[in-house]
Scaffold this motif. Structure first.
Motif, PDB file in Angstrom:
ATOM      1  N   MET A 170      18.512  22.414 -12.953  1.00 15.13           N
ATOM      2  CA  MET A 170      19.342  21.702 -13.927  1.00 15.13           C
ATOM      3  C   MET A 170      20.319  20.800 -13.179  1.00 15.13           C
ATOM      4  O   MET A 170      20.371  20.811 -11.945  1.00 15.13           O
ATOM      5  N   HIS A 171      21.101  20.025 -13.899  1.00 22.82           N
ATOM      6  CA  HIS A 171      22.148  19.245 -13.256  1.00 22.82           C
ATOM      7  C   HIS A 171      23.210  20.184 -12.689  1.00 22.82           C
ATOM      8  O   HIS A 171      23.456  21.260 -13.241  1.00 22.82           O
ATOM      9  N   ALA A 172      23.816  19.760 -11.586  1.00 21.20           N
ATOM     10  CA  ALA A 172      24.803  20.611 -10.915  1.00 21.20           C
ATOM     11  C   ALA A 172      25.933  21.005 -11.856  1.00 21.20           C
ATOM     12  O   ALA A 172      26.417  22.138 -11.831  1.00 21.20           O
ATOM     13  N   SER A 173      26.354  20.079 -12.726  1.00 23.16           N
ATOM     14  CA  SER A 173      27.453  20.373 -13.653  1.00 23.16           C
ATOM     15  C   SER A 173      27.062  21.459 -14.653  1.00 23.16           C
ATOM     16  O   SER A 173      27.889  22.277 -15.054  1.00 23.16           O
ATOM     17  N   MET A 174      25.785  21.472 -15.038  1.00 22.11           N
ATOM     18  CA  MET A 174      25.306  22.534 -15.938  1.00 22.11           C
ATOM     19  C   MET A 174      25.289  23.873 -15.210  1.00 22.11           C
ATOM     20  O   MET A 174      25.650  24.909 -15.777  1.00 22.11           O
ATOM     21  N   TYR A 175      24.882  23.851 -13.967  1.00 18.39           N
ATOM     22  CA  TYR A 175      24.829  25.077 -13.168  1.00 18.39           C
ATOM     23  C   TYR A 175      26.217  25.672 -12.981  1.00 18.39           C
ATOM     24  O   TYR A 175      26.379  26.890 -12.862  1.00 18.39           O
ATOM     25  N   GLU A 176      27.227  24.795 -12.952  1.00 13.77           N
ATOM     26  CA  GLU A 176      28.615  25.252 -12.775  1.00 13.77           C
ATOM     27  C   GLU A 176      29.281  25.625 -14.101  1.00 13.77           C
ATOM     28  O   GLU A 176      30.419  26.081 -14.121  1.00 13.77           O
ATOM     29  N   ASN A 177      28.588  25.390 -15.222  1.00 11.26           N
ATOM     30  CA  ASN A 177      29.137  25.713 -16.534  1.00 11.26           C
ATOM     31  C   ASN A 177      29.442  27.208 -16.639  1.00 11.26           C
ATOM     32  O   ASN A 177      28.639  28.050 -16.245  1.00 11.26           O
ATOM     33  N   ALA A 178      30.595  27.527 -17.193  1.00 12.79           N
ATOM     34  CA  ALA A 178      31.032  28.927 -17.269  1.00 12.79           C
ATOM     35  C   ALA A 178      30.055  29.791 -18.063  1.00 12.79           C
ATOM     36  O   ALA A 178      29.814  30.957 -17.725  1.00 12.79           O
ATOM     37  N   ALA A 179      29.461  29.221 -19.114  1.00 10.40           N
ATOM     38  CA  ALA A 179      28.513  29.989 -19.930  1.00 10.40           C
ATOM     39  C   ALA A 179      27.237  30.287 -19.142  1.00 10.40           C
ATOM     40  O   ALA A 179      26.681  31.392 -19.232  1.00 10.40           O
ATOM     41  N   VAL A 180      26.781  29.302 -18.370  1.00  7.14           N
ATOM     42  CA  VAL A 180      25.588  29.510 -17.536  1.00  7.14           C
ATOM     43  C   VAL A 180      25.871  30.579 -16.493  1.00  7.14           C
ATOM     44  O   VAL A 180      25.058  31.484 -16.254  1.00  7.14           O
ATOM     45  N   SER A 224      17.663  30.855  -5.899  1.00  6.15           N
ATOM     46  CA  SER A 224      18.726  29.870  -6.044  1.00  6.15           C
ATOM     47  C   SER A 224      18.185  28.442  -5.970  1.00  6.15           C
ATOM     48  O   SER A 224      17.299  28.154  -5.158  1.00  6.15           O
ATOM     49  N   PRO A 225      18.705  27.552  -6.803  1.00  7.00           N
ATOM     50  CA  PRO A 225      18.261  26.161  -6.756  1.00  7.00           C
ATOM     51  C   PRO A 225      18.785  25.456  -5.517  1.00  7.00           C
ATOM     52  O   PRO A 225      19.729  25.920  -4.866  1.00  7.00           O
ATOM     53  N   GLN A 226      18.183  24.327  -5.188  1.00 10.30           N
ATOM     54  CA  GLN A 226      18.627  23.509  -4.064  1.00 10.30           C
ATOM     55  C   GLN A 226      19.640  22.497  -4.575  1.00 10.30           C
ATOM     56  O   GLN A 226      19.322  21.677  -5.434  1.00 10.30           O
ATOM     57  N   GLN A 227      20.860  22.563  -4.062  1.00 11.66           N
ATOM     58  CA  GLN A 227      21.914  21.667  -4.504  1.00 11.66           C
ATOM     59  C   GLN A 227      21.798  20.339  -3.754  1.00 11.66           C
ATOM     60  O   GLN A 227      22.145  20.231  -2.597  1.00 11.66           O
ATOM     61  N   THR A 228      21.295  19.311  -4.443  1.00 12.33           N
ATOM     62  CA  THR A 228      21.125  18.008  -3.802  1.00 12.33           C
ATOM     63  C   THR A 228      21.118  16.912  -4.852  1.00 12.33           C
ATOM     64  O   THR A 228      20.668  17.115  -5.980  1.00 12.33           O
ATOM     65  N   GLU A 229      21.652  15.747  -4.493  1.00 15.71           N
ATOM     66  CA  GLU A 229      21.680  14.570  -5.367  1.00 15.71           C
ATOM     67  C   GLU A 229      22.315  14.848  -6.726  1.00 15.71           C
ATOM     68  O   GLU A 229      21.916  14.309  -7.749  1.00 15.71           O
ATOM     69  N   GLY A 230      23.329  15.717  -6.732  1.00 15.01           N
ATOM     70  CA  GLY A 230      24.025  16.023  -7.978  1.00 15.01           C
ATOM     71  C   GLY A 230      23.250  16.907  -8.929  1.00 15.01           C
ATOM     72  O   GLY A 230      23.585  17.023 -10.108  1.00 15.01           O
ATOM     73  N   LYS A 231      22.203  17.540  -8.423  1.00 21.79           N
ATOM     74  CA  LYS A 231      21.374  18.395  -9.264  1.00 21.79           C
ATOM     75  C   LYS A 231      21.127  19.733  -8.570  1.00 21.79           C
ATOM     76  O   LYS A 231      21.128  19.805  -7.352  1.00 21.79           O
ATOM     77  N   ALA A 232      20.924  20.756  -9.393  1.00 27.07           N
ATOM     78  CA  ALA A 232      20.512  22.055  -8.875  1.00 27.07           C
ATOM     79  C   ALA A 232      18.998  22.111  -9.048  1.00 27.07           C
ATOM     80  O   ALA A 232      18.485  22.548 -10.073  1.00 27.07           O
ATOM     81  N   LYS A 233      18.270  21.628  -8.052  1.00 23.79           N
ATOM     82  CA  LYS A 233      16.825  21.440  -8.175  1.00 23.79           C
ATOM     83  C   LYS A 233      16.068  22.749  -7.953  1.00 23.79           C
ATOM     84  O   LYS A 233      16.478  23.597  -7.166  1.00 23.79           O
ATOM     85  N   ALA A 234      14.938  22.861  -8.641  1.00 24.84           N
ATOM     86  CA  ALA A 234      14.115  24.063  -8.531  1.00 24.84           C
ATOM     87  C   ALA A 234      13.652  24.269  -7.100  1.00 24.84           C
ATOM     88  O   ALA A 234      13.379  23.312  -6.366  1.00 24.84           O
ATOM     89  N   THR A 235      13.581  25.514  -6.696  1.00 25.58           N
ATOM     90  CA  THR A 235      13.065  25.874  -5.376  1.00 25.58           C
ATOM     91  C   THR A 235      11.664  25.308  -5.198  1.00 25.58           C
ATOM     92  O   THR A 235      10.877  25.253  -6.150  1.00 25.58           O
ATOM     93  N   GLU A 236      11.337  24.864  -3.993  1.00 20.86           N
ATOM     94  CA  GLU A 236      10.016  24.306  -3.729  1.00 20.86           C
ATOM     95  C   GLU A 236       8.936  25.369  -3.950  1.00 20.86           C
ATOM     96  O   GLU A 236       9.150  26.562  -3.682  1.00 20.86           O
TER      97      GLU A 236
END
Length: 419
Positions: free
Chosen positions: A147-157, A172-184
Motif C-alpha cells: 500500500m502507500h506508505a501513508s496508509m501503512y502508517e495509518n493508526a487503524a492499519v 514486511s513490505p519494502q519501503q521505497t518511492e513513498g510506498k510500502a511495496k509487496a515483498t518480491e
C-alpha cells in the motif's frame, strides 16, 4: 461423465508441467493464493509459478477489483487450476479453507482493506470469506502487505496489524518511492520454503563475516575513514541467518542495523578488526566472508592531543596496514574464504585481473568484485553490479538491487560448498 472429463482436463493442464521443475520441497502442499486489489497483483502470477516449480498445488482466489487488473484466465493459465472469482453453492471457501483443507493461505498482495476485513471479521468478497474460514480453522495465513506508505502508517492499519501479528504471519513490505511495496515473489518463496522445513545447505554452518568501514585516528577527535555503509554485509548476514547458519558478525561503524540472530562484535579500527578476527578464527568456521572496507593506510604517528586548528598546513604520514584476508587460510587451512575487491573507474577486464590477483594472494575460494566509482553507482548506491570470480569462471550479476545481489552471492557460495 462431463464433470469427470473436466477434472481430467484440468489435471493435465500444460501449465502443470512445471511442477517440481526446481525442487520437490513443497510437494504435496496445498497452497491457496488470495490476490487482493492492488496493482502488484500481476506479481502474484510469478509467485504462483515459483511455488509450483517447487512442488506446490496452487489455487487462486481473487476479488472483483483484481479481475479489472488481471484477467482470471491468466491465473488459470499460471496454475492449471480453476480460479475462484465468486462464491457459489459449491461452497468454494469451505473446500479451500475449512479444517485441514489446505496447508497455507498466502495473501499477495495484501491491501489495507483486506487486512481490515480479516481483523474485524468482515467477509463480503471471495478473498475475505476464504480468509475468515481459514482464520477460524487455524490454517496458517501469510499476509504480504502492499500500500502507500501513508496508509501503512495509518493508526487503524497499525491497530489491525497489532491485533493479527501473533495470530497470522506477515512479510514486511519494502519501503521505497513513498510506498510500502509487496515483498518480491522470490522472498515469499524463500519464506515458505523455510516455513515447511526446507533444509538449507548452510544450516548450522559456522560463518564469520566482517562488514562496514574502519576509522583511523589522526588525533583524538579527527579520523580517516571511507563511505562504506555495511549494507551488503548486513544483507549477507541476514540471508545466512535465514538459511540457518550460525553467524558471527564483526562490524565497523557503519550506518546499517545488524540483523537479529548474529553474534555481534563491534570494532572501530583496522587494528581492532585484525585482532578480533585472529581471536575468532580459533573457534573454527566453515565459511569466512570479508566484506569490510578496512583502511589500507593509517596514520603512522597519531597525535595524542587535538591538533591545533591555528596551523595553516599539517602533514600526515601514512603507513600500510596488513591485508587481513591474507592471514585467514594460515589460521584455518580448510575454511571457505570469500573476499571482496572494490575498484573505481577501471575497465572490466582490469577489474577481473585485479580480483584474480587478490584471489591468488589470499588463497581465497571466491572474490566478489565491483566498480564503485561509476556515475551509475554514485547516483543509486542501493543497487550495484558485481562480478563473482572463482577458479573456474566469472559471473556478472548485471545491474540489480543489493538485496538480490546478496541472494546471488549466497546461492553461489551454496553451489560451491556442496560440490
Amino acid at each position: 461423465m462431463a464433470a469427470k472429463k473436466k477434472i481430467i482436463k484440468e489435471k493435465n493442464h500444460p501449465s502443470l508441467d512445471i511442477v517440481s521443475s526446481y525442487g520437490v520441497e513443497l510437494s504435496g502442499k496445498k497452497i491457496v493464493l488470495c490476490v487482493a486489489g492492488s496493482v502488484a497483483a500481476y506479481k502474484a502470477i510469478e509467485l504462483a509459478r515459483l511455488l509450483m516449480r517447487h512442488g506446490a498445488d496452487v489455487r487462486c482466489v481473487t476479488s472483483d477489483a483484481v479481475t479489472k487488473l488481471v484477467q482470471p484466465d491468466y491465473f488459470k493459465w499460471a496454475t492449471g487450476n480453476a480460479v475462484i472469482t465468486k462464491l457459489t453453492g459449491e461452497l468454494e471457501h469451505i473446500k479451500l479453507a475449512d479444517y485441514n483443507q489446505s496447508d497455507l493461505i498466502i495473501v499477495y498482495p495484501a491491501t489495507a482493506n483486506t487486512l481490515g476485513k480479516l481483523a474485524n471479521g468482515i467477509d463480503d468478497t471471495p478473498v475475505s470469506t476464504v480468509l475468515t474460514v481459514g482464520f477460524g480453522s487455524k490454517i496458517p495465513i501469510l499476509m504480504c502487505l502492499a500500500m502507500h506508505a501513508s496508509m501503512y502508517e495509518n493508526a487503524a492499519v497499525k491497530k489491525n496489524v497489532e491485533f493479527l501479528k501473533n495470530k497470522i504471519e506477515f512479510l514486511s513490505p519494502q519501503q521505497t518511492e513513498g510506498k510500502a511495496k509487496a515483498t518480491e515473489p522470490e522472498d515469499v518463496l524463500d519464506y515458505v520454503l523455510k516455513k515447511f522445513g526446507f533444509s538449507s545447505i548452510l544450516k548450522n554452518k559456522k560463518v564469520l563475516i566482517t562488514a562496514g568501514p574502519t576509522i583511523e585516528y589522526i588525533d583524538p577527535v579527527r579520523i580517516i575513514t571511507n563511505q562504506s555503509s555495511g549494507k551488503t554485509g548486513m544483507l549477507l548476514a541476514s540471508e545466512l541467518i535465514s538459511s540457518g547458519a550460525k553467524v558471527t558478525l564483526v562490524y565497523g561503524p557503519g550506518s546499517e542495523k545488524p540483523p537479529k540472530g548474529v553474534k555481534l562484535i563491534k570494532i572501530s579500527t583496522s587494528n581492532e578488526i585484525f585482532n578480533v578476527v585472529k581471536k575468532e578464527m580459533q573457534n573454527k568456521f566453515d565459511i569466512v566472508i570479508m566484506t569490510a572496507a578496512i583502511s589500507d593506510y593509517i596514520p603512522e604517528n597519531p597525535s595524542k592531543n587535538k591538533i591545533k586548528s591555528s596551523k595553516n598546513k599539517i602533514k600526515i604520514s601514512l603507513k600500510k596496514t596488513p591485508k587481513i584476508i591474507n592471514f585467514i587460510k594460515k589460521y584455518q587451512k580448510n575454511v571457505f574464504l570469500v573476499g571482496f575487491k572494490a575498484e573505481a573507474n577501471i575497465p572490466k577486464n582490469e577489474l577481473i585481473s585485479l580480483a584474480k590477483k587478490k584471489m591468488i594472494e589470499s588463497n581465497a575460494d571466491m572474490i566478489i568484485a565491483n566498480d564503485i566509482g561509476s556515475k551509475r553507482y554514485k547516483k543509486n548506491p542501493e543497487s550495484n553490479e558485481i562480478l563473482i570470480i572463482d577458479s573456474n569462471r566469472v559471473i556478472s550479476s548485471g545491474w540489480m538491487k543489493k538485496e538480490k545481489i546478496a541472494k546471488l552471492i549466497i546461492k553461489e557460495i551454496e553451489n560451491k560448498i556442496k560440490t
